[in-house]
Design an enzyme around this catalytic site. Structure first.
Site, PDB file in Angstrom:
ATOM      1  N   GLY A  14       5.068  27.008  49.378  1.00  0.00           N
ATOM      2  CA  GLY A  14       3.663  27.389  49.202  1.00  0.00           C
ATOM      3  C   GLY A  14       3.300  27.540  47.741  1.00  0.00           C
ATOM      4  N   GLY A  58      -2.582  29.568  45.243  1.00  0.00           N
ATOM      5  CA  GLY A  58      -2.392  31.016  45.209  1.00  0.00           C
ATOM      6  C   GLY A  58      -1.309  31.503  44.263  1.00  0.00           C
ATOM      7  N   GLY A  86       1.922  31.488  44.588  1.00  0.00           N
ATOM      8  CA  GLY A  86       3.067  30.583  44.454  1.00  0.00           C
ATOM      9  C   GLY A  86       2.829  29.574  43.340  1.00  0.00           C
ATOM     10  CB  SER A 125       2.329  41.698  53.415  1.00  0.00           C
ATOM     11  OG  SER A 125       1.115  42.390  53.311  1.00  0.00           O
ATOM     12  CE1 TYR A 141      -0.190  37.438  55.824  1.00  0.00           C
ATOM     13  CE2 TYR A 141      -0.496  39.820  55.756  1.00  0.00           C
ATOM     14  CZ  TYR A 141      -0.203  38.624  55.105  1.00  0.00           C
ATOM     15  OH  TYR A 141       0.085  38.614  53.760  1.00  0.00           O
TER      16      TYR A 141
END
Ligand SMILES: NC(=O)c1ccc[n+]([C@@H]2O[C@H](COP(=O)([O-])OP(=O)(O)OC[C@H]3O[C@@H](n4cnc5c(N)ncnc54)[C@H](OP(=O)(O)O)[C@@H]3O)[C@@H](O)[C@H]2O)c1
Length: 274
Positions: free
Chosen positions: A12, A16, A18, A144, A167
């Site tokens: 990824g 973003g 990454g 997260s 998530y």
């Protein structure tokens, strides 16, 4: 860790945080293996990096919403490299990407569990020979603060689905896996840590959720880079960090029975040997 000449795979990294981390590591002389689904976004990043005079990263295209995609990525990396100094498992989708309804992966698994957790689990094991060959080496799982305990009677959340629960379940799964893998690798010279990079960075995932960003990719990226190369964490493993600081995760992460159930399920779903 001096990153010059080190090989780093960041899943990824076409967007973003990454993308930011990939760019920073290329600046430090690392050989960066970019990954994402979008060739055009990767091309723009490669051009940005080379325009600054740094080594061109390689790009690996793979869709991690299928286990075949994760296997294809691992095979491609293994075909090109014998060693991997750092593996950053960062690719992910937020609670609302592509809408609020429940979705499934190509393999019929709940999509967030599949992309955010299961593909990273499979990739870590498939790439382990390369990561061990580079020891001392590191695995960083980008998780997260959003964590929801797994209901082992309904891991695929067929009842009472919400994107935020899906998530958060996938993110706690990454943290639980981090603890187990760290213990498995304690004598292999490979550390494994997970983190919450920063809260509501200004990224596609956050914007897709209709959330007003509260932090920058530079802030979250610094926390990821800390685990990638910080000397102070060189011998730390199996931990969860909130930004730069070590922190306790959701209580289920420290339930050995729950971790064993997740591990058994993950081995079964990915077809890896026990
Ligand atoms: N943003 C935050 O505030 C925040 C907070 C806590 C944790 N995190 C975590 O940080 C990580 C990065 O998030 P971000 O905010 O930077 O998100 P982002 O900007 O949306 O980027 C997500 C990255 O993951 C890739 N990706 C998504 N679905 C994929 C799939 N099916 N197969 C392969 N690659 C896929 C995307 O590739 P494409 O370019 O192909 O779309 C992109 O490169 C995630 O694990 C996220 O959970 C973020």
């Amino acid at each position: 860790m001096n990153m010059n000449g080190k090989t780093v795979l960041i899943t990824g990294s076409t967007d973003g945080v990454g993308r930011y981390v990939a760019s920073e590591l290329a600046k430090q002389g690392a050989h960066v293996l970019l990954h994402g689904r979008d060739k055009a976004r990767a091309k723009t990043l490669i051009e940005e990096i080379t325009a600054r005079g740094h080594e061109a990263p390689s790009f690996y295209q793979a869709d991690l919403s299928s286990l075949a995609g994760a296997r294809q990525l691992a095979d491609a990396v293994k075909a090109d490299h014998k060693k991997l100094d750092v593996f950053v498992s960062n690719a992910g989708i937020g609670s609302q990407n592509n809408g609020p309804q429940r979705q499934e992966s190509a393999d019929g698994h709940e999509l967030r569990f599949a992309v955010n957790y299961l593909s990273g689990f499979l990739l870590a094991y498939l790439l382990l020979p390369l990561i061990k060959a580079a020891a001392p080496s590191r695995i960083v799982n980008v998780a997260s603060l959003g964590q929801h305990p797994i209901d082992f009677d309904d891991v695929m959340i067929t009842k009472n689905y919400s994107g935020s629960r899906a998530y958060a379940q996938s993110k706690l799964s990454q943290i639980m896996f981090t603890i187990d893998l760290a213990s498995e690798l304690k004598d292999a010279g490979v550390t494994v840590n997970s983190l919450h990079p920063a809260t509501y960075m200004n990224t596609t995932m956050v914007r897709a959720g209709g959330i007003t960003p509260m932090s920058t990719v530079e802030q979250g990226g610094a926390a990821i880079l800390h685990l990638v190369q910080g000397d102070d964490v060189a011998n730390k493993s199996g931990l969860f960090f909130n930004g730069m600081n070590e922190m306790k995760a959701n209580a289920q992460a420290y339930d050995a029975g729950a971790r064993r159930r997740l591990r058994e399920l993950s081995l079964r779903l990915t077809g890896l040997p026990g």
